[in-house]
Design a protein around this motif. Structure first.
Motif, PDB file in Angstrom:
ATOM      1  N   LYS A   1      -7.793  -4.808  -4.262  1.00 39.56           N
ATOM      2  CA  LYS A   1      -6.648  -4.788  -3.349  1.00 39.56           C
ATOM      3  C   LYS A   1      -6.215  -3.354  -3.093  1.00 39.56           C
ATOM      4  O   LYS A   1      -6.526  -2.437  -3.865  1.00 39.56           O
ATOM      5  CB  LYS A   1      -5.483  -5.600  -3.915  1.00 39.56           C
ATOM      6  CG  LYS A   1      -4.892  -5.052  -5.192  1.00 39.56           C
ATOM      7  CD  LYS A   1      -3.722  -5.919  -5.659  1.00 39.56           C
ATOM      8  CE  LYS A   1      -3.088  -5.368  -6.931  1.00 39.56           C
ATOM      9  NZ  LYS A   1      -1.935  -6.191  -7.367  1.00 39.56           N
ATOM     10  N   ASN A   2      -5.485  -3.176  -2.005  1.00 42.01           N
ATOM     11  CA  ASN A   2      -4.964  -1.858  -1.668  1.00 42.01           C
ATOM     12  C   ASN A   2      -3.863  -1.471  -2.646  1.00 42.01           C
ATOM     13  O   ASN A   2      -3.037  -2.292  -3.036  1.00 42.01           O
ATOM     14  CB  ASN A   2      -4.416  -1.843  -0.240  1.00 42.01           C
ATOM     15  CG  ASN A   2      -5.501  -1.689   0.798  1.00 42.01           C
ATOM     16  OD1 ASN A   2      -6.080  -0.609   0.931  1.00 42.01           O
ATOM     17  ND2 ASN A   2      -5.792  -2.771   1.520  1.00 42.01           N
ATOM     18  N   ASP A   3      -3.874  -0.199  -3.029  1.00 46.84           N
ATOM     19  CA  ASP A   3      -2.865   0.320  -3.946  1.00 46.84           C
ATOM     20  C   ASP A   3      -1.513   0.387  -3.245  1.00 46.84           C
ATOM     21  O   ASP A   3      -1.433   0.655  -2.044  1.00 46.84           O
ATOM     22  CB  ASP A   3      -3.278   1.711  -4.431  1.00 46.84           C
ATOM     23  CG  ASP A   3      -2.475   2.168  -5.633  1.00 46.84           C
ATOM     24  OD1 ASP A   3      -1.302   2.529  -5.439  1.00 46.84           O
ATOM     25  OD2 ASP A   3      -3.018   2.164  -6.751  1.00 46.84           O
ATOM     26  N   GLU A   4      -0.440   0.182  -4.011  1.00 51.17           N
ATOM     27  CA  GLU A   4       0.901   0.206  -3.426  1.00 51.17           C
ATOM     28  C   GLU A   4       1.289   1.604  -2.934  1.00 51.17           C
ATOM     29  O   GLU A   4       2.211   1.752  -2.148  1.00 51.17           O
ATOM     30  CB  GLU A   4       1.928  -0.271  -4.458  1.00 51.17           C
ATOM     31  CG  GLU A   4       1.771  -1.742  -4.823  1.00 51.17           C
ATOM     32  CD  GLU A   4       2.782  -2.176  -5.868  1.00 51.17           C
ATOM     33  OE1 GLU A   4       3.522  -1.294  -6.349  1.00 51.17           O
ATOM     34  OE2 GLU A   4       2.831  -3.369  -6.177  1.00 51.17           O
ATOM     35  N   THR A   5       0.601   2.636  -3.422  1.00 51.25           N
ATOM     36  CA  THR A   5       0.934   3.993  -2.986  1.00 51.25           C
ATOM     37  C   THR A   5       0.362   4.327  -1.613  1.00 51.25           C
ATOM     38  O   THR A   5       0.707   5.363  -1.053  1.00 51.25           O
ATOM     39  CB  THR A   5       0.424   5.024  -4.006  1.00 51.25           C
ATOM     40  OG1 THR A   5      -1.006   4.943  -4.083  1.00 51.25           O
ATOM     41  CG2 THR A   5       1.014   4.777  -5.380  1.00 51.25           C
ATOM     42  N   ASN A   6      -0.529   3.509  -1.084  1.00 46.17           N
ATOM     43  CA  ASN A   6      -1.053   3.770   0.253  1.00 46.17           C
ATOM     44  C   ASN A   6       0.095   3.780   1.257  1.00 46.17           C
ATOM     45  O   ASN A   6       0.985   2.926   1.206  1.00 46.17           O
ATOM     46  CB  ASN A   6      -2.064   2.705   0.662  1.00 46.17           C
ATOM     47  CG  ASN A   6      -3.324   2.737  -0.180  1.00 46.17           C
ATOM     48  OD1 ASN A   6      -3.515   3.655  -0.982  1.00 46.17           O
ATOM     49  ND2 ASN A   6      -4.182   1.737  -0.016  1.00 46.17           N
ATOM     50  N   LYS A   7       0.055   4.719   2.163  1.00 45.90           N
ATOM     51  CA  LYS A   7       1.140   4.836   3.135  1.00 45.90           C
ATOM     52  C   LYS A   7       0.745   4.181   4.460  1.00 45.90           C
ATOM     53  O   LYS A   7       0.966   3.009   4.678  1.00 45.90           O
ATOM     54  CB  LYS A   7       1.498   6.303   3.321  1.00 45.90           C
ATOM     55  CG  LYS A   7       2.105   6.937   2.065  1.00 45.90           C
ATOM     56  CD  LYS A   7       2.388   8.390   2.229  1.00 45.90           C
ATOM     57  CE  LYS A   7       3.468   8.687   3.236  1.00 45.90           C
ATOM     58  NZ  LYS A   7       3.825  10.108   3.314  1.00 45.90           N
ATOM     59  N   ASN A   8       0.165   4.954   5.332  1.00 44.42           N
ATOM     60  CA  ASN A   8      -0.171   4.441   6.666  1.00 44.42           C
ATOM     61  C   ASN A   8      -1.652   4.135   6.802  1.00 44.42           C
ATOM     62  O   ASN A   8      -2.133   3.907   7.907  1.00 44.42           O
ATOM     63  CB  ASN A   8       0.239   5.462   7.731  1.00 44.42           C
ATOM     64  CG  ASN A   8       1.719   5.756   7.692  1.00 44.42           C
ATOM     65  OD1 ASN A   8       2.518   4.853   7.498  1.00 44.42           O
ATOM     66  ND2 ASN A   8       2.080   7.013   7.866  1.00 44.42           N
ATOM     67  N   LEU A   9      -2.374   4.135   5.676  1.00 45.61           N
ATOM     68  CA  LEU A   9      -3.814   3.953   5.751  1.00 45.61           C
ATOM     69  C   LEU A   9      -4.258   3.035   4.627  1.00 45.61           C
ATOM     70  O   LEU A   9      -4.144   3.380   3.451  1.00 45.61           O
ATOM     71  CB  LEU A   9      -4.531   5.312   5.641  1.00 45.61           C
ATOM     72  CG  LEU A   9      -6.050   5.289   5.796  1.00 45.61           C
ATOM     73  CD1 LEU A   9      -6.432   4.813   7.198  1.00 45.61           C
ATOM     74  CD2 LEU A   9      -6.637   6.659   5.511  1.00 45.61           C
ATOM     75  N   ASN A  10      -4.774   1.848   4.975  1.00 43.87           N
ATOM     76  CA  ASN A  10      -5.263   0.872   3.996  1.00 43.87           C
ATOM     77  C   ASN A  10      -6.752   0.600   4.199  1.00 43.87           C
ATOM     78  O   ASN A  10      -7.282   0.760   5.303  1.00 43.87           O
ATOM     79  CB  ASN A  10      -4.495  -0.446   4.128  1.00 43.87           C
ATOM     80  CG  ASN A  10      -3.159  -0.416   3.411  1.00 43.87           C
ATOM     81  OD1 ASN A  10      -3.031   0.182   2.351  1.00 43.87           O
ATOM     82  ND2 ASN A  10      -2.159  -1.062   4.002  1.00 43.87           N
ATOM     83  N   TRP A  11      -7.394   0.208   3.121  1.00 40.43           N
ATOM     84  CA  TRP A  11      -8.777  -0.263   3.218  1.00 40.43           C
ATOM     85  C   TRP A  11      -8.782  -1.613   3.937  1.00 40.43           C
ATOM     86  O   TRP A  11      -7.965  -2.500   3.648  1.00 40.43           O
ATOM     87  CB  TRP A  11      -9.392  -0.423   1.833  1.00 40.43           C
ATOM     88  CG  TRP A  11      -9.616   0.893   1.126  1.00 40.43           C
ATOM     89  CD1 TRP A  11      -8.729   1.567   0.349  1.00 40.43           C
ATOM     90  CD2 TRP A  11     -10.808   1.667   1.152  1.00 40.43           C
ATOM     91  NE1 TRP A  11      -9.276   2.734  -0.115  1.00 40.43           N
ATOM     92  CE2 TRP A  11     -10.569   2.819   0.352  1.00 40.43           C
ATOM     93  CE3 TRP A  11     -12.054   1.529   1.755  1.00 40.43           C
ATOM     94  CZ2 TRP A  11     -11.521   3.802   0.148  1.00 40.43           C
ATOM     95  CZ3 TRP A  11     -13.016   2.498   1.560  1.00 40.43           C
ATOM     96  CH2 TRP A  11     -12.760   3.628   0.769  1.00 40.43           C
TER      97      TRP A  11
END
Length: 782
Positions: free
Chosen positions: A58-68
């Motif tokens: 899953k995507n990390d919660e620290t991702n801002k405007n860019l997710n896998w």
């Protein structure tokens, strides 16, 4: 029977691909590698090919405007993204793309939490597609349950247009842990990172693939930049209103910029003074997001700030662990013109666990000249090697100082590391309200005449003399509260060396103490509450150097301002350099630094058309002790056709108001030469020296001072090894012949030839075209 087993095996494999996992089955790799089937690796667990979603990733919660995101086939063009996935050729993979973000961003993909491995190890195999320039990167890290992160695989830059195989050993002996993929895109127009077929294999043999994916010191790798190739390396510009520019040397357009880069070649980065912009604009240089190592970080860079109108430079770190609570924390700053040379910043930074980035902010002010430049940024893991006279800023702790004894229970009256109270305008280190200082705290129940100490390390007596320097601020000075300096010997004897009882004019004050002792000692800096009232005492930027203190009030300006400061409320600033001005053709430059030669001096630039008549520049000394007899000596230089006034004042604070008492002044040009002067100073109260220049009606003028010495003795007293001898200063006769006479000189020629004064505006053969005093045809000579 054989056919039924084959069909069952195929069914099992299809089922594994649908669910994304197989903990016990051996996997037949159906993927293609360069057109051939890849070899089988087994036994396999936690396999994910993203055909039916993200599995346990899953995507990390620290991702801002860019997710896998999950993708299929060419996302952008066949040249940037994969044309097929790596599993079946028509399936799915996960990716991040620079087309999905407008700025440089880091995006993290994290696994579920795994149990401790103890004596076992896992080998993680995956396939990656990495497209972009050398600044983009893909990292693999192991994150433990206490949030410590350890990079285990790092790859940067462009790696072709096909899927490549990655392999790395995952080790975490006694802690639960996660695996984290971190993609870093540098806002490239076609940056693209993709991952497919992640699997964990229980095996002790796990050769790193590719071999160049060995993790290096990422702090050094991602923070270090020389700017020599006109590139920002892994740094980037934030969304500030101004932009950083590359420079090679000061030009006519930026006349006050660095004369050359730090190492003499290549480029540096700078922000020019604001000519036609608002004074609130800012330029921000931002590092990539990094993981906090287990050790301190050493950050160094060189900076250059010079000119009559220079703004501010600040260094901050920003936590990016939690998007909702991102905070900028300042740990250094300065403002105003500095001596005309590169200055080294070096600081050990202790950061909280998590992810962070470094910000370098330049805030030019609206003015006519004054650039801010940086060069040769370097980062490394581990504390900086302490240089001679290292300054403890208290931004990340107490350095080598420790809390000492108090006269009552701890925390009732004590020193505390904190952000300054509102009554203190700014932290001295960061020149802002964001930094930390060491400040006394009086809790309820604290007693009068209480003390609180901080204690230095033990110093041996092999170094005969040392100098303690610090900046102090005493708020609401009442009664007999004081800041004191002692040395304490091995026998625990205390010897008082210095005592300050108040600040001078509600501002930070510079203080220093020269220390020598025949045996080992520690330095005690003591706050005393006193018997009457309660003053808040604050200190900052404490240093101990292995040399004698430079006498307060004295300065040769070759290295720094020696505690002198520009009054920031004045109209423009004194400069320290070798005479660079806005309009060099308007004046005659002074000779090299006199009397030593070749160094720097303090001067004002009066040539700018942006200055107005009666504008002032004021240079103020540290606080000096009251003295019945003291002597101020200096060399001064005054040249040009138009001049206002050069004055020396004794600055006093009386009942909350300022009283400037003139000691000496000059308001006329004296030619292209340095002149000495000795001034008797008397004061019944502590005071400051102030050198003031008032601009006249024109631009053709130059004023400088150098080799300022201040001594608490009569100017006519000469100190010898055995006694004090009183002498009379020699009488000096000078004449520039500009008044049409020979002053006190007489022509005693005995021949028909005689000395004559030339006529203004006329030239004669074999004689100089210009007068030496004024540097033009408007002066006279003999």
């Amino acid at each position: 029977m054989g056919k039924r087993i084959s069909l069952a095996l195929v069914f099992l494999l299809v089922l594994c691909s649908r669910t994304g996992f197989s903990d016990h089955a051996k996997l037949i790799d159906l993927n293609r590698e360069n057109g051939r089937n890849a070899p089988t690796e087994s036994p396999v667990s936690h396999f994910c090919n993203f055909e039916d979603g993200m599995c346990d990733w899953k995507n990390d919660e620290t991702n801002k405007n860019l997710n896998w995101k999950i993708g299929r086939g060419p996302i952008l063009t066949p040249y940037t993204s994969p044309t097929v996935d790596h599993t079946v050729g028509t399936g799915f993979y996960v990716f991040i793309s620079s087309h999905d973000t407008k700025s440089n961003h880091v995006s993290r993909l994290q696994s579920k939490m795994f149990s401790p491995l103890y004596n076992e190890s896992r080998c993680m195999v995956f396939w990656y597609h990495l497209y972009g320039d050398e600044r983009g990167s893909l990292r693999v890290m192991v994150r433990t349950e206490n949030q410590t992160e350890n990079p285990i695989w790092v790859l940067k830059g462009y790696h072709g247009k096909t899927w490549k195989k990655g392999r790395v050993s995952v080790v975490s002996r006694d802690e639960s842990h996660q695996v984290v993929f971190e993609g870093n895109l540098k806002n490239e127009s076609e940056g693209f990172i993709a991952i497919d077929n992640i699997q964990f294999i229980s095996t002790k043999e796990c050769t790193l693939m590719p071999k160049q994916a060995v993790p290096s010191d990422e702090i050094e790798e991602f923070l270090t930049c020389s700017f020599d190739e006109n590139t920002l390396c892994y740094w980037s510009e934030n969304s500030g209103e101004l932009t950083w520019q590359f420079g090679e040397r000061s030009s006519a357009a930026e006349i006050f910029g660095p004369l050359k880069p730090v190492d003499g070649k290549g480029s540096y980065l700078y922000v020019p003074s604001l000519q036609d912009h608002s004074s609130t604009q800012i330029a921000i240089l931002e590092s990539t997001v990094l993981s906090v190592p287990d050790e301190d970080i050493c950050l160094t860079f060189w900076y250059h700030m010079f000119g009559p109108a220079v703004g501010e430079l600040h260094v901050l770190f920003q936590s990016v662990t939690d998007e909702e609570s991102e905070k900028e924390v300042a740990f250094w700053g300065t403002r105003g013109s500095q001596p005309d040379k590169w200055h080294l910043f070096a600081e050990s930074i202790a950061l909280p666990k998590g992810n962070f980035k470094i910000l370098i902010k330049a805030l030019p002010i609206k003015g006519f000249a004054g650039d801010i430049a940086v060069d040769e940024i370097k980062g490394s893991t581990g504390s900086c090697q302490q240089q001679e006279g290292h300054v403890c800023t208290f931004e990340f702790g107490m350095c080598e100082w420790n809390y000492g004894r108090t006269s009552q229970k701890p925390n009732i009256y004590s020193w505390k590391l904190k952000v300054p109270d509102n009554n203190t305008e700014i932290d001295h280190t960061t020149d802002s309200s964001l930094g930390k200082v060491l400040q006394t705290v009086s809790e309820e129940g604290s007693l009068q005449d209480s003390i609180a100490d901080i204690v230095s390390p033990m110093y041996d007596a092999s170094q005969k003399v040392r100098c303690l320097s610090l900046w102090y601020y005493i708020i609401n000075p009442v009664g007999d509260s004081s800041l004191e300096v002692f040395i304490q010997t091995n026998k625990k004897d205390e010897i008082m060396l210095k005592k300050w009882t108040s600040s001078f004019g509600n501002q930070w004050q510079y203080g220093q103490v020269e220390i020598s002792n025949s045996s080992s000692y520690q330095i005690l800096v003591r706050a005393r509450r006193g018997k009457i009232g309660n003053s808040v005492i604050t200190i900052d930027d404490v240093a101990v150097s292995s040399s004698a203190c430079y006498p307060l009030g004295s300065c040769n300006f070759d290295n720094d301002l020696c505690g002198y400061t520009n009054d920031l409320n004045a109209d423009f600033s004194w400069l320290v350099g070798q005479g660079r001005v806005s309009s060099p053709t308007m004046i005659s430059h002074p000779s090299p630094d006199s009397p030593s030669g070749g160094g720097m001096y303090a001067y004002v630039d009066l040539t700018s058309v942006h200055l107005k008549e009666n504008n002032k520049a004021q240079l103020v000394s540290p606080v000096l002790n009251k003295a019945a007899f003291s002597c101020l000596r200096l060399w001064y230089f005054i040249n040009g056709e138009v001049l206002g006034k050069l004055s020396v004042y004794r600055k006093l604070y009386e009942n909350g108001s300022v009283n400037n008492i003139e000691i000496w002044s000059r308001s006329y040009p004296e030619g292209n030469k340095w002149s000495p002067v000795a001034l008797q100073v008397h004061s019944d109260d502590n005071f400051q020296l102030m050198f003031e220049v008032i601009r006249g009606a024109g631009t053709n003028a130059f004023v400088a001072i150098d080799d300022v010495t201040y001594e608490e003795r009569d100017c006519n007293a000469v100190v010898t090894a055995s006694k004090i001898v009183t002498t009379t200063s020699p009488e000096i006769h000078e004449c520039d012949f500009d008044q049409g006479n020979t002053c006190k000189f007489k022509d005693v020629s005995t021949t028909a030839d005689s000395w004559k004064i030339n006529k203004l505006g006329t030239t004669l053969q074999n004689l100089p075209r210009f007068d030496h005093t004024k540097g033009n045809y408007k002066g006279s000579f003999l």
